[in-house]
Design a protein around this motif. Structure first.
Motif, PDB file in Angstrom:
ATOM      1  N   GLU A 186       5.405   4.124   1.126  1.00 14.22           N
ATOM      2  CA  GLU A 186       5.015   3.049   0.219  1.00 14.22           C
ATOM      3  C   GLU A 186       5.581   1.767   0.831  1.00 14.22           C
ATOM      4  O   GLU A 186       6.782   1.688   1.119  1.00 14.22           O
ATOM      5  CB  GLU A 186       5.528   3.265  -1.193  1.00 14.22           C
ATOM      6  CG  GLU A 186       4.937   2.270  -2.190  1.00 14.22           C
ATOM      7  CD  GLU A 186       5.070   2.706  -3.633  1.00 14.22           C
ATOM      8  OE1 GLU A 186       5.790   2.032  -4.377  1.00 14.22           O
ATOM      9  OE2 GLU A 186       4.455   3.735  -4.000  1.00 14.22           O
ATOM     10  N   PHE A 187       4.707   0.797   1.029  1.00 13.82           N
ATOM     11  CA  PHE A 187       5.057  -0.410   1.772  1.00 13.82           C
ATOM     12  C   PHE A 187       4.798  -1.648   0.928  1.00 13.82           C
ATOM     13  O   PHE A 187       3.777  -1.745   0.248  1.00 13.82           O
ATOM     14  CB  PHE A 187       4.222  -0.488   3.051  1.00 13.82           C
ATOM     15  CG  PHE A 187       4.370  -1.776   3.816  1.00 13.82           C
ATOM     16  CD1 PHE A 187       5.448  -1.993   4.658  1.00 13.82           C
ATOM     17  CD2 PHE A 187       3.419  -2.781   3.684  1.00 13.82           C
ATOM     18  CE1 PHE A 187       5.587  -3.185   5.354  1.00 13.82           C
ATOM     19  CE2 PHE A 187       3.532  -3.979   4.371  1.00 13.82           C
ATOM     20  CZ  PHE A 187       4.630  -4.182   5.213  1.00 13.82           C
ATOM     21  N   PHE A 234       0.820  -1.218   0.000  1.00 13.87           N
ATOM     22  CA  PHE A 234       0.000   0.000   0.000  1.00 13.87           C
ATOM     23  C   PHE A 234       0.853   1.267   0.000  1.00 13.87           C
ATOM     24  O   PHE A 234       2.040   1.256   0.298  1.00 13.87           O
ATOM     25  CB  PHE A 234      -0.937   0.035   1.214  1.00 13.87           C
ATOM     26  CG  PHE A 234      -0.256  -0.167   2.550  1.00 13.87           C
ATOM     27  CD1 PHE A 234       0.419   0.863   3.192  1.00 13.87           C
ATOM     28  CD2 PHE A 234      -0.304  -1.408   3.182  1.00 13.87           C
ATOM     29  CE1 PHE A 234       1.030   0.671   4.422  1.00 13.87           C
ATOM     30  CE2 PHE A 234       0.296  -1.616   4.411  1.00 13.87           C
ATOM     31  CZ  PHE A 234       0.974  -0.573   5.038  1.00 13.87           C
ATOM     32  N   ARG A 235       0.172   2.366  -0.338  1.00 15.99           N
ATOM     33  CA  ARG A 235       0.674   3.733  -0.181  1.00 15.99           C
ATOM     34  C   ARG A 235      -0.113   4.338   0.969  1.00 15.99           C
ATOM     35  O   ARG A 235      -1.344   4.282   0.981  1.00 15.99           O
ATOM     36  CB  ARG A 235       0.463   4.500  -1.481  1.00 15.99           C
ATOM     37  CG  ARG A 235       0.502   6.024  -1.364  1.00 15.99           C
ATOM     38  CD  ARG A 235       1.905   6.566  -1.401  1.00 15.99           C
ATOM     39  NE  ARG A 235       1.875   8.005  -1.707  1.00 15.99           N
ATOM     40  CZ  ARG A 235       1.740   8.977  -0.808  1.00 15.99           C
ATOM     41  NH1 ARG A 235       1.622   8.687   0.478  1.00 15.99           N
ATOM     42  NH2 ARG A 235       1.734  10.244  -1.187  1.00 15.99           N
ATOM     43  N   LEU A 236       0.582   4.929   1.930  1.00  9.37           N
ATOM     44  CA  LEU A 236      -0.055   5.412   3.157  1.00  9.37           C
ATOM     45  C   LEU A 236       0.303   6.862   3.429  1.00  9.37           C
ATOM     46  O   LEU A 236       1.443   7.286   3.205  1.00  9.37           O
ATOM     47  CB  LEU A 236       0.395   4.551   4.336  1.00  9.37           C
ATOM     48  CG  LEU A 236      -0.075   4.985   5.741  1.00  9.37           C
ATOM     49  CD1 LEU A 236      -1.578   4.814   5.885  1.00  9.37           C
ATOM     50  CD2 LEU A 236       0.669   4.181   6.808  1.00  9.37           C
ATOM     51  N   ASN A 259      10.577  -3.173  -4.727  1.00 12.60           N
ATOM     52  CA  ASN A 259      10.957  -1.772  -4.873  1.00 12.60           C
ATOM     53  C   ASN A 259       9.810  -0.893  -4.403  1.00 12.60           C
ATOM     54  O   ASN A 259       8.715  -0.942  -4.964  1.00 12.60           O
ATOM     55  CB  ASN A 259      11.312  -1.457  -6.334  1.00 12.60           C
ATOM     56  CG  ASN A 259      11.750  -0.016  -6.516  1.00 12.60           C
ATOM     57  OD1 ASN A 259      12.120   0.668  -5.551  1.00 12.60           O
ATOM     58  ND2 ASN A 259      11.730   0.453  -7.748  1.00 12.60           N
ATOM     59  N   THR A 260      10.047  -0.094  -3.361  1.00 10.33           N
ATOM     60  CA  THR A 260       9.024   0.807  -2.837  1.00 10.33           C
ATOM     61  C   THR A 260       9.410   2.264  -3.055  1.00 10.33           C
ATOM     62  O   THR A 260       8.733   3.164  -2.569  1.00 10.33           O
ATOM     63  CB  THR A 260       8.809   0.572  -1.341  1.00 10.33           C
ATOM     64  OG1 THR A 260      10.047   0.814  -0.634  1.00 10.33           O
ATOM     65  CG2 THR A 260       8.328  -0.836  -1.050  1.00 10.33           C
ATOM     66  N   ASN A 261      10.489   2.504  -3.770  1.00 11.59           N
ATOM     67  CA  ASN A 261      10.990   3.865  -3.969  1.00 11.59           C
ATOM     68  C   ASN A 261      10.023   4.644  -4.846  1.00 11.59           C
ATOM     69  O   ASN A 261       9.838   4.320  -6.013  1.00 11.59           O
ATOM     70  CB  ASN A 261      12.377   3.810  -4.600  1.00 11.59           C
ATOM     71  CG  ASN A 261      13.050   5.172  -4.644  1.00 11.59           C
ATOM     72  OD1 ASN A 261      12.656   6.099  -3.944  1.00 11.59           O
ATOM     73  ND2 ASN A 261      14.068   5.284  -5.472  1.00 11.59           N
ATOM     74  N   PHE A 262       9.420   5.671  -4.311  1.00 12.54           N
ATOM     75  CA  PHE A 262       8.427   6.444  -5.078  1.00 12.54           C
ATOM     76  C   PHE A 262       8.691   7.940  -4.971  1.00 12.54           C
ATOM     77  O   PHE A 262       9.470   8.383  -4.145  1.00 12.54           O
ATOM     78  CB  PHE A 262       7.009   6.118  -4.579  1.00 12.54           C
ATOM     79  CG  PHE A 262       6.645   6.722  -3.247  1.00 12.54           C
ATOM     80  CD1 PHE A 262       5.718   7.757  -3.148  1.00 12.54           C
ATOM     81  CD2 PHE A 262       7.218   6.253  -2.061  1.00 12.54           C
ATOM     82  CE1 PHE A 262       5.373   8.296  -1.911  1.00 12.54           C
ATOM     83  CE2 PHE A 262       6.865   6.777  -0.833  1.00 12.54           C
ATOM     84  CZ  PHE A 262       5.954   7.817  -0.755  1.00 12.54           C
ATOM     85  N   LEU A 299       2.614  -0.661  10.557  1.00 15.88           N
ATOM     86  CA  LEU A 299       2.252  -1.139   9.235  1.00 15.88           C
ATOM     87  C   LEU A 299       1.908  -2.621   9.318  1.00 15.88           C
ATOM     88  O   LEU A 299       2.680  -3.412   9.867  1.00 15.88           O
ATOM     89  CB  LEU A 299       3.422  -0.926   8.274  1.00 15.88           C
ATOM     90  CG  LEU A 299       4.063   0.469   8.299  1.00 15.88           C
ATOM     91  CD1 LEU A 299       5.210   0.538   7.308  1.00 15.88           C
ATOM     92  CD2 LEU A 299       3.039   1.549   8.038  1.00 15.88           C
ATOM     93  N   GLN A 300       0.741  -2.967   8.785  1.00 12.56           N
ATOM     94  CA  GLN A 300       0.247  -4.349   8.858  1.00 12.56           C
ATOM     95  C   GLN A 300       0.132  -4.825  10.309  1.00 12.56           C
ATOM     96  O   GLN A 300       0.210  -6.019  10.574  1.00 12.56           O
ATOM     97  CB  GLN A 300       1.169  -5.306   8.100  1.00 12.56           C
ATOM     98  CG  GLN A 300       0.934  -5.380   6.625  1.00 12.56           C
ATOM     99  CD  GLN A 300       1.492  -6.668   6.036  1.00 12.56           C
ATOM    100  OE1 GLN A 300       2.561  -7.151   6.421  1.00 12.56           O
ATOM    101  NE2 GLN A 300       0.769  -7.236   5.097  1.00 12.56           N
ATOM    102  N   ASN A 301      -0.034  -3.930  11.249  1.00  8.78           N
ATOM    103  CA  ASN A 301      -0.083  -4.286  12.671  1.00  8.78           C
ATOM    104  C   ASN A 301       1.129  -5.126  13.062  1.00  8.78           C
ATOM    105  O   ASN A 301       1.043  -6.053  13.863  1.00  8.78           O
ATOM    106  CB  ASN A 301      -1.381  -5.041  12.999  1.00  8.78           C
ATOM    107  CG  ASN A 301      -1.641  -5.119  14.499  1.00  8.78           C
ATOM    108  OD1 ASN A 301      -0.876  -4.594  15.299  1.00  8.78           O
ATOM    109  ND2 ASN A 301      -2.718  -5.786  14.868  1.00  8.78           N
TER     110      ASN A 301
END
Length: 266
Positions: free
Chosen positions: A178-179, A112-114, A263-266, A131-133
């Motif tokens: 971004e996760f 997700f994007r948070l 890759n979570t680089n945004f 994140l994700q508990n």
């Protein structure tokens, strides 16, 4: 028409300002920072209303749970803006009893994007975003250590606190993330979770791997598994922490993603 020397000199500060301003623009492909609105495809998790709090959130009933429904977090007037905000100071969490009155979304997520905006009312205020508990992103005013504000807990050596990006108590701050959830094959983890984080529009962590949960059995849905390292493939909700401090939240939204590549680089 030619500019005089005086006029040429007078515009130099403006040109320098513009150059610096452009250099300071973050390299995110999406808008980041305080006040960013939910994009198309995102879901509001808290819009300032008690109705949304009750519809989309519940207490996390972990080992230290000591609260009772309905949620005792208060919806109150924004102290530094317009609208209503959420105060995490639940009576059951007084004295820093994390896990006693934390709240988690009823909906669960993988990639997700948070976006989360937070306001620490007084020096020393403490809370956290899970994140994700499972994986905590710290909120702790005054803590510049390896477990300090903005750090990815348990990954401190590789990912120390980017405290310099925090604007301080009495002001709104924003986490944009971004996760990517951990990946599994035949029930075994093949890739750890990963996150990229911006704090107030500036990049703090890039493709930071997360190898275990924080806080042992009291932390999240996999907390008691192998000292926090026994991550499972179970999706989890977004959790906000109550530790007996006036830490406020507003403009919380999430956009589910499917990140095939690591890759979570945004």
């Amino acid at each position: 028409m030619k500019l005089s020397v005086r006029k040429k000199i007078s515009i130099l500060p403006v040109l320098l300002f513009l150059a610096v301003g452009v250099a300071m623009i973050p390299d995110a492909k999406d808008p980041v920072g305080v006040g960013v609105k939910a994009p198309k495809g995102a879901e509001m998790l808290f819009d300032g209303s008690r109705k949304m709090l009750d519809e989309k959130w519940t207490y996390w009933e972990g080992p230290r749970f000591a609260a009772a429904m309905p949620i005792k977090w208060q919806v109150e007037k924004d102290p530094a803006g317009s609208g209503m905000v959420l105060n995490s100071n639940d009576p059951a969490g007084a004295g820093g009893k994390y896990g006693a009155a934390d709240i988690v979304t009823k909906q669960t997520f993988r990639d997700f994007r948070l976006h989360v905006e937070f306001y620490v009312s007084k020096p020393g205020g403490n809370s956290g975003v899970y994140l994700q508990n499972r994986y905590e992103i710290q909120i702790f005013d005054g803590d510049t250590t390896i477990h300090g504000l903005g750090s990815v807990i348990n990954e401190s050596i590789a990912s120390p606190s980017p405290y310099r990006l925090y604007t301080g108590s009495g002001k709104w701050n924003a986490y944009d993330m971004e996760f990517r959830a951990a990946r599994f094959a035949d029930g075994k983890r093949t890739e750890p979770a990963m996150v990229t984080i911006y704090i107030n529009g500036k990049k703090a962590h890039t493709n930071q791997k997360i190898n275990q949960v924080w806080g042992g059995p009291n932390s999240g849905i996999d907390g008691g598994n192998d000292g926090g390292k026994g991550i499972t493939d179970t999706p989890g909700g977004l959790k906000l922490q109550s530790e007996g401090h006036d830490v406020l939240f507003r403009n919380v939204w999430i956009k589910p993603l499917v990140l095939k590549e690591a890759n979570t680089n945004f």
